[in-house]
Design a protein around this motif. Structure first.
Motif, PDB file in Angstrom:
ATOM      1  N   GLN A 105       3.203   4.252  -3.005  1.00  0.00           N
ATOM      2  CA  GLN A 105       3.168   4.710  -1.620  1.00  0.00           C
ATOM      3  C   GLN A 105       4.580   4.928  -1.083  1.00  0.00           C
ATOM      4  OE1 GLN A 105       0.868   1.516   0.316  1.00  0.00           O
ATOM      5  NE2 GLN A 105      -0.704   3.038   0.744  1.00  0.00           N
ATOM      6  N   LYS A 135      -0.867 -10.341   1.350  1.00  0.00           N
ATOM      7  CA  LYS A 135      -1.377  -8.966   1.436  1.00  0.00           C
ATOM      8  C   LYS A 135      -0.305  -8.027   1.997  1.00  0.00           C
ATOM      9  CE  LYS A 135      -6.231 -10.247   1.749  1.00  0.00           C
ATOM     10  NZ  LYS A 135      -6.533  -9.862   0.387  1.00  0.00           N
ATOM     11  N   ILE A 160       1.533  -4.932  -0.134  1.00  0.00           N
ATOM     12  CA  ILE A 160       1.648  -3.549   0.345  1.00  0.00           C
ATOM     13  C   ILE A 160       3.091  -3.066   0.224  1.00  0.00           C
ATOM     14  CG2 ILE A 160       1.566  -2.078   2.409  1.00  0.00           C
ATOM     15  CD1 ILE A 160      -0.955  -3.729   3.254  1.00  0.00           C
ATOM     16  N   THR A 161       4.044  -3.900   0.619  1.00  0.00           N
ATOM     17  CA  THR A 161       5.450  -3.466   0.579  1.00  0.00           C
ATOM     18  C   THR A 161       5.945  -3.272  -0.851  1.00  0.00           C
ATOM     19  OG1 THR A 161       6.356  -5.711   0.670  1.00  0.00           O
ATOM     20  CG2 THR A 161       6.008  -4.569   2.774  1.00  0.00           C
ATOM     21  N   ASN A 216       4.095  -2.029  -3.302  1.00  0.00           N
ATOM     22  CA  ASN A 216       3.350  -0.929  -3.924  1.00  0.00           C
ATOM     23  C   ASN A 216       4.304   0.230  -4.225  1.00  0.00           C
ATOM     24  OD1 ASN A 216       1.810   1.414  -4.359  1.00  0.00           O
ATOM     25  ND2 ASN A 216       0.152   0.684  -3.069  1.00  0.00           N
ATOM     26  N   LYS A 275       3.179   2.834   3.444  1.00  0.00           N
ATOM     27  CA  LYS A 275       3.137   1.367   3.443  1.00  0.00           C
ATOM     28  C   LYS A 275       3.006   0.832   4.863  1.00  0.00           C
ATOM     29  CE  LYS A 275       5.898   0.994  -0.746  1.00  0.00           C
ATOM     30  NZ  LYS A 275       7.154   0.504  -1.360  1.00  0.00           N
ATOM     31  N   SER A 300      -0.445   1.376   6.037  1.00  0.00           N
ATOM     32  CA  SER A 300      -1.340   0.408   5.388  1.00  0.00           C
ATOM     33  C   SER A 300      -1.249  -0.960   6.049  1.00  0.00           C
ATOM     34  CB  SER A 300      -1.013   0.284   3.892  1.00  0.00           C
ATOM     35  OG  SER A 300      -1.310   1.481   3.214  1.00  0.00           O
ATOM     36  N   ILE A 301      -0.044  -1.360   6.430  1.00  0.00           N
ATOM     37  CA  ILE A 301       0.127  -2.640   7.132  1.00  0.00           C
ATOM     38  C   ILE A 301      -0.550  -2.584   8.497  1.00  0.00           C
ATOM     39  CG2 ILE A 301       1.831  -4.143   8.232  1.00  0.00           C
ATOM     40  CD1 ILE A 301       3.613  -3.588   5.726  1.00  0.00           C
TER      41      ILE A 301
END
Length: 151
Positions: free
Chosen positions: A19, A9, A13-14, A16, A24, A27-28
């Motif tokens: 973003q 996960k 995110i990284t 994506n 990012k 989000s983390i």
């Protein structure tokens, strides 16, 4: 959610592409805060090596007045100097601790290295005494290594 379940996960995110880097990081922070019950404040500080200060980046949790921290001051400032993880089981037992809130009982800070340079750190506060284990350290080292690829 286990640390192993969080690995993909964090990587997702990284990777994506829609973003920004700060989005990012936020989000983390949100993922970690939502997924690990004793992660009550999750944020990043970034180093200004010329001024020898840390500057608050994206975070999730209670607002903090500590937006700029001098190197050497508090747990984060000490990590900026030592370049080593710092786990504090009980913040009340630390002489060089910057109190963010009376609810914070423990803290873990892991440096973020890019090309061998400590550019910042992930900082996590907990409302629980002594919750952090070696597994937390290893997971947060993974998080930082994954984030380092964004720089």
């Amino acid at each position: 959610m286990t640390f192993q379940e969080l690995h993909p996960k964090v990587t997702e995110i990284t990777l994506n592409t829609t973003q920004s880097r700060d989005e990012k990081l936020l989000s983390i922070c949100q993922l970690l805060s939502d997924s690990i019950s004793y992660y009550n404040w999750v944020g990043f500080y970034f180093a200004n090596h010329q001024e020898k200060t840390l500057h608050l980046g994206p975070y999730v949790g209670a607002e903090t007045d500590h937006t700029v921290i001098p190197f050497g001051k508090g747990i984060c400032g000490q990590v900026a100097v030592s370049n080593e993880n710092f786990v504090v089981p009980d913040v009340a037992a630390q002489d060089n601790y910057i109190a963010c809130s009376f609810t914070v009982k423990s803290e873990i800070v892991v440096p973020l290295f890019v090309n061998g340079e400590n550019i910042g750190q992930i900082d996590i506060d907990s409302h629980v005494l002594d919750p952090f284990t070696k597994e937390d350290e290893l997971f947060l080292e993974f998080v930082c290594a994954t984030i380092a690829k964004l720089y």
